[in-house]
Design an enzyme around this catalytic site. Structure first.
Site, PDB file in Angstrom:
ATOM      1  N   THR A  88      18.254   5.815  21.530  1.00 30.91           N
ATOM      2  CA  THR A  88      18.687   6.520  22.735  1.00 30.91           C
ATOM      3  C   THR A  88      19.949   7.339  22.497  1.00 30.91           C
ATOM      4  OG1 THR A  88      19.953   4.631  23.606  1.00 30.91           O
ATOM      5  CG2 THR A  88      17.635   4.763  24.205  1.00 30.91           C
ATOM      6  N   LEU A 122      21.283   9.016  27.180  1.00 29.88           N
ATOM      7  CA  LEU A 122      20.412   8.793  28.348  1.00 29.88           C
ATOM      8  C   LEU A 122      19.336   7.793  27.938  1.00 29.88           C
ATOM      9  CD1 LEU A 122      20.079   9.743  31.281  1.00 29.88           C
ATOM     10  CD2 LEU A 122      18.479  11.458  30.434  1.00 29.88           C
ATOM     11  N   HIS A 123      19.558   6.522  28.220  1.00 26.23           N
ATOM     12  CA  HIS A 123      18.780   5.447  27.620  1.00 26.23           C
ATOM     13  C   HIS A 123      17.352   5.347  28.153  1.00 26.23           C
ATOM     14  CE1 HIS A 123      22.520   3.983  25.875  1.00 26.23           C
ATOM     15  NE2 HIS A 123      23.057   3.909  27.075  1.00 26.23           N
ATOM     16  N   ASP A 124      17.214   4.973  29.423  1.00 32.11           N
ATOM     17  CA  ASP A 124      15.921   4.513  29.938  1.00 32.11           C
ATOM     18  C   ASP A 124      14.808   5.563  29.926  1.00 32.11           C
ATOM     19  OD1 ASP A 124      16.912   1.976  30.300  1.00 32.11           O
ATOM     20  OD2 ASP A 124      17.367   2.250  32.425  1.00 32.11           O
TER      21      ASP A 124
END
Length: 309
Positions: free
Chosen positions: A192, A237-239
């Site tokens: 990520t 921006l992980h998810d």
């Protein structure tokens, strides 16, 4: 194209909100259920946020509340990243009411009604709800086509030196999923970090017109604090990376790997011990997402979310 039946388990959370909009905007997924844990900012806020995020799309997807704590302890919230409201201070209209029931029960009911190997399960927070569902009815794992998680790290953590936030908040639950025996893909912090957001990127994205969901997503991106881990240049921006794998796996480079959890007390608790090179001689139990085509990822994100109402 036949959309994949999909369950999303989350804890909104700023990046969860954008991930939900990406999923709900993507024809590859038929999102049938959103379940919520109290990871990022506590269950009262995460459920309110999930209802608002789904409601803004106009989609009639049930949102069901779940775990307020991990299997063994309390969740640790992260308001310094997500704000006290979980959405960085970005106000959304209140969404439809919660659907009745408890998340683990709703997950089991959805899986019981599904065909074998048909449901994509996307986990964007601590894995508590999913672990409760599968630990109490293990046969339902047969209904899963793939589990996709945003969790873990093969290098440094972001909540402790060893552990990533979701994994650390319920490592026992993540261990349940690692041992489930179904296809599992994991987007770690190392992956990520390649979905890196800078002020210049947000300015470019903002040139695209779009509806209320897109404007809210841009407001969230503007509100998120720059990360100390990255010299305050921006933030990962992980998810949405986990959702992107479910809809556009060609954006990623990946390899099979073996992972297990460090469950011992102490500073390494919650570490995902990921064997990328087969040094332990153990069979792979997941697909490790290693590289991301970041320009194509952000182009996809913008195209899809901007098309929402």
């Amino acid at each position: 194209m036949i959309p994949k039946p999909c369950i999303i388990d989350c804890d909104p959370g700023t990046d969860d909100a954008i991930a939900l909009w990406l999923a709900l905007a993507s024809p590859e997924l038929d999102v049938r259920l959103v379940t919520v844990a109290g990871g990022n900012v506590g269950l009262a806020r995460t459920t309110a946020n999930a209802r608002a995020v789904v409601g803004l799309t106009g989609r009639a997807v049930p949102v069901v509340a779940g775990a307020e704590r991990s299997l063994l302890a309390d969740f640790r919230a992260e308001p310094a990243v997500h704000g006290s409201d979980g959405l960085g201070g970005v106000a959304l209209p209140e969404g439809p009411p919660l659907a009745p029931g408890i998340a683990a029960d709703a997950i089991r009911a959805e899986l019981r009604a599904a065909a074998p190997h048909s449901v994509t399960v996307i986990g964007l927070g601590p894995a508590t709800n999913l672990a409760l569902a599968f630990a109490t009815e293990p046969a339902l794992a047969d209904r899963v086509a793939e589990i996709v998680l945003m969790s873990g790290a093969w290098s440094e953590g972001n909540i402790t030196p060893a552990a990533e936030f979701n994994a650390w908040n319920d490592p026992e639950a993540l261990a349940v999923l690692l041992n489930l025996g179904r296809p599992l893909a994991i987007a770690t912090l190392d992956l990520t970090a390649q979905a890196f957001v800078t002020p210049d990127l947000v300015a470019r994205l903002a040139q695209r017109p779009g509806g209320a969901c897109w404007q809210a997503a841009l407001a969230i991106l503007r509100a998120l604090p720059a990360s100390k881990r990255f010299g305050h240049r921006g933030f990962p921006l992980h998810d949405p990376c986990a959702v992107a794998w479910a809809i556009a796996p060609g954006l990623f480079g990946a390899r099979p790997a073996h992972a297990e959890m460090d469950l011992a007390p102490g500073p390494s608790r919650g570490r995902t011990v990921i064997d990328r090179w087969g040094r332990l001689g153990r069979a792979p139990n997941l697909t490790l997402l290693e590289t991301l085509d970041a320009p194509a990822f952000f182009a996809l994100l913008a195209e899809r979310v901007a098309a929402l109402p």
